[in-house]
Design an enzyme around this catalytic site. Structure first.
Site, PDB file in Angstrom:
ATOM      1  N   PRO A 154       0.824  -1.211   0.000  1.00  0.00           N
ATOM      2  CA  PRO A 154       0.000   0.000   0.000  1.00  0.00           C
ATOM      3  C   PRO A 154       0.857   1.260   0.000  1.00  0.00           C
ATOM      4  O   PRO A 154       1.933   1.299   0.592  1.00  0.00           O
ATOM      5  CB  PRO A 154      -0.766  -0.108   1.319  1.00  0.00           C
ATOM      6  CG  PRO A 154       0.172  -0.849   2.216  1.00  0.00           C
ATOM      7  CD  PRO A 154       0.941  -1.809   1.341  1.00  0.00           C
ATOM      8  N   GLY A 155       0.403   2.283  -0.688  1.00  0.00           N
ATOM      9  CA  GLY A 155       1.086   3.574  -0.667  1.00  0.00           C
ATOM     10  C   GLY A 155       0.116   4.639  -0.186  1.00  0.00           C
ATOM     11  O   GLY A 155       0.174   5.125   0.936  1.00  0.00           O
ATOM     12  N   TYR A 160      -4.248  14.057 -13.648  1.00  0.00           N
ATOM     13  CA  TYR A 160      -5.383  13.112 -13.620  1.00  0.00           C
ATOM     14  C   TYR A 160      -6.716  13.805 -13.365  1.00  0.00           C
ATOM     15  O   TYR A 160      -7.687  13.152 -13.003  1.00  0.00           O
ATOM     16  CB  TYR A 160      -5.205  12.083 -12.489  1.00  0.00           C
ATOM     17  CG  TYR A 160      -3.865  11.421 -12.399  1.00  0.00           C
ATOM     18  CD1 TYR A 160      -3.463  10.502 -13.366  1.00  0.00           C
ATOM     19  CD2 TYR A 160      -3.007  11.679 -11.340  1.00  0.00           C
ATOM     20  CE1 TYR A 160      -2.233   9.872 -13.259  1.00  0.00           C
ATOM     21  CE2 TYR A 160      -1.780  11.058 -11.227  1.00  0.00           C
ATOM     22  CZ  TYR A 160      -1.401  10.163 -12.197  1.00  0.00           C
ATOM     23  OH  TYR A 160      -0.193   9.535 -12.088  1.00  0.00           O
ATOM     24  N   CYS A 190       3.136  28.740 -16.106  1.00  0.00           N
ATOM     25  CA  CYS A 190       2.560  29.192 -17.375  1.00  0.00           C
ATOM     26  C   CYS A 190       1.945  28.038 -18.149  1.00  0.00           C
ATOM     27  O   CYS A 190       2.467  27.609 -19.182  1.00  0.00           O
ATOM     28  CB  CYS A 190       3.624  29.897 -18.192  1.00  0.00           C
ATOM     29  SG  CYS A 190       4.243  31.303 -17.283  1.00  0.00           S
TER      30      CYS A 190
HETATM   31  N1  LLP Z   1       2.597  -1.673  -5.999  1.00  0.00           N
HETATM   32  C1  LLP Z   1       2.838  -1.385  -7.291  1.00  0.00           C
HETATM   33  C2  LLP Z   1       3.509  -2.373  -8.123  1.00  0.00           C
HETATM   34  C3  LLP Z   1       2.427  -0.148  -7.813  1.00  0.00           C
HETATM   35  O1  LLP Z   1       2.646   0.125  -9.102  1.00  0.00           O
HETATM   36  C4  LLP Z   1       1.775   0.796  -6.975  1.00  0.00           C
HETATM   37  C5  LLP Z   1       1.348   2.093  -7.489  1.00  0.00           C
HETATM   38  C6  LLP Z   1       1.570   0.455  -5.623  1.00  0.00           C
HETATM   39  C7  LLP Z   1       1.986  -0.790  -5.176  1.00  0.00           C
HETATM   40  C8  LLP Z   1       0.915   1.390  -4.631  1.00  0.00           C
HETATM   41  O2  LLP Z   1      -0.392   1.670  -4.956  1.00  0.00           O
HETATM   42  P1  LLP Z   1      -1.308   2.535  -3.939  1.00  0.00           P
HETATM   43  O3  LLP Z   1      -1.566   1.692  -2.709  1.00  0.00           O
HETATM   44  O4  LLP Z   1      -0.603   3.763  -3.612  1.00  0.00           O
HETATM   45  O5  LLP Z   1      -2.551   2.792  -4.719  1.00  0.00           O
HETATM   46  N2  LLP Z   1       0.466   8.810  -9.394  1.00  0.00           N
HETATM   47  C9  LLP Z   1      -0.849   8.223  -9.242  1.00  0.00           C
HETATM   48  C10 LLP Z   1      -0.781   6.852  -8.624  1.00  0.00           C
HETATM   49  C11 LLP Z   1       0.103   5.890  -9.375  1.00  0.00           C
HETATM   50  C12 LLP Z   1       0.232   4.548  -8.689  1.00  0.00           C
HETATM   51  C13 LLP Z   1       1.307   3.750  -9.304  1.00  0.00           C
HETATM   52  N3  LLP Z   1       1.522   2.463  -8.710  1.00  0.00           N
HETATM   53  C14 LLP Z   1      -1.733   9.169  -8.434  1.00  0.00           C
HETATM   54  O6  LLP Z   1      -1.284  10.258  -8.111  1.00  0.00           O
HETATM   55  O7  LLP Z   1      -2.884   8.856  -8.179  1.00  0.00           O
END
Ligand code: LLP
Length: 404
Positions: A269-270, A311, A338
């Site tokens: 999770p992120g 997004y 800009c």
């Molecule tokens: N594992 C992998 C292999 C991933 O590619 C990602 C996110 C995660 C875990 C973590 O996912 P999370 O739990 O954070 O949803 N920049 C975009 C989000 C891109 C996510 C990329 N991969 C945004 O700002 O919404």
């Protein structure tokens, strides 16, 4: 986060005090919220006892990573830089997994030297490079195979990763073929089956479909994986009234799955760990009133926070000091960059604001600072952690002269 005498406090510290000490624009993180998110995540999956590997791409500040490590988490990294950051933050290499479609020979070599838990491979060519590295080091490398389960995560298309059309992972046939090919290899040991179908997921249905796809692979291949890495993707509430993920339904299904398959679960999770723990504090430089719109021109721009431009992401903006006076006119909160897409939010009405006031862009702890750039030759914002009511500067604002 709450108002006392109309002034906004983050963990008992007034935003105006932070601005006086640190300046704007600044990313401010709440230790309390970070900790709370981690404890909640652990509680939601308590019966599963997973290894939780924080997705470093969401936030790579060393101090934040160090706090995350102290709260027991490992890391999911996607580059040598992220791996170096995780190690610097004292994350145990045995709790680190390496994902990504384009790991280079050097990156794989570095990961092997550091003895991380797993390299999740995403293509045949990558496995061949891993074999080369194993030969060079005369060792057996623990790998995962990342499955692309062809499941729609029901999120925005730019952050969907588990459909056949996306670049990520291996097809089910490839996974089965590679298990046959490499199960007796002396150079790699297939320890894990990994998936990650997307981000900001708010329904449990895609996750259940994903579990079914994994089960099919296990049944067809008759191979038992030590680890099943289910990725991350859990969505958060950005303030629009949306239904959120039903953790109980997801956890129940995983529990059934592990009772049947006896594997250790990994999560990556992120957003759900840091998303709501970060705030971008910004000062109003000018208010430009046109016939139809009041443009609130902030000192933070799309280079500081890309998500709205990239997004069309929604982030709440709240004032540092509340006013009862409401202005019924469209307000566009924009940056100084800009580009017309350098716009954070458009609302039909807002409280009265003045030039020099501070506002707070909410829920930017994940994919905020990490996506910032020097576009328009602007220096990247500073970062602050509020812990035990103390203001800790955890990253200085970049110095323009150094960048130039
Ligand atoms: N594992 C992998 C292999 C991933 O590619 C990602 C996110 C995660 C875990 C973590 O996912 P999370 O739990 O954070 O949803 N920049 C975009 C989000 C891109 C996510 C990329 N991969 C945004 O700002 O919404």
């Amino acid at each position: 986060m709450h108002y006392i005498n109309k002034k906004l406090l983050i963990n008992k510290v007034s935003v105006n005090k932070i601005v006086k000490q640190i300046g704007t624009p600044s990313y401010v993180y709440s230790y309390n919220l970070l900790r709370e998110n981690i404890l909640k995540f652990k509680k939601n999956f308590k019966k599963i006892n997973p290894l939780i590997c924080f997705a470093v791409k969401a936030n790579n500040n060393i101090k934040i990573l160090n706090e995350i490590s102290r709260l027991g988490l490992g890391a999911d990294v996607v580059s040598m830089g992220e791996l170096m950051a995780a190690l610097k933050a004292k994350i145990d290499p045995k709790k680190i997994v390496f994902s990504g479609v384009g790991k280079t020979y050097e990156e794989i070599m570095f990961a092997v030297k550091k003895k991380i838990l797993l390299i999740n491979a995403e293509s045949k060519s990558e496995i061949e490079v891993i074999l080369k590295v194993a030969k060079k080091f005369n060792t057996r490398i623990n790998i995962g195979l990342r499955l692309n389960p062809n499941v729609d995560a029901l999120t925005i298309k730019e952050i969907t990763t588990g459909k056949q059309i996306n670049k990520f992972g291996l097809s089910d046939n490839e996974v089965i073929e590679f298990i046959k090919l490499y199960k007796n290899s002396k150079l790699v040991s297939i320890k894990c089956l990994s998936v990650h179908i997307g981000s900001q997921i708010t329904s449990h249905i895609p996750y259940l479909k994903m579990l079914n796809a994994i089960q099919k692979i296990i049944n067809k291949s008759n191979y038992s994986f030590e680890y099943i890495d289910l990725g991350g993707g859990m969505g958060i509430n950005y303030g629009k009234n949306i239904k959120l993920l039903n953790y109980k339904k997801y956890a129940d299904q995983i529990l059934k799955f592990i009772t049947k398959n006896n594997a250790k679960i990994i999560f990556e999770p992120g957003r759900s760990i840091v998303g709501n723990a970060g705030f971008l504090v910004s000062k109003i430089i000018y208010i430009k009133k046109t016939k139809k719109v009041n443009f609130i021109i902030l000192d933070a721009g799309m280079n500081d926070l890309m998500r709205p431009a990239l997004y069309k992401a929604y982030h709440r903006i709240i004032p540092a000091v509340k006013s009862r006076i409401k202005i019924f006119k469209r307000h566009d909160f924009v940056g100084p960059v800009c580009e017309t897409t350098d716009k954070f939010l458009s609302v039909k009405s807002y409280q009265k604001l003045n030039e020099g006031d501070n506002v707070i862009i909410c829920d930017v702890g994940a994919y905020g600072k990490v996506l910032s750039s020097n576009y328009n030759l602007r220096s990247k914002a500073s970062e602050i952690l509020i812990k035990n009511s103390k203001i800790l500067r955890i990253k200085k604002k970049e110095n323009l002269k150094t960048i130039i």
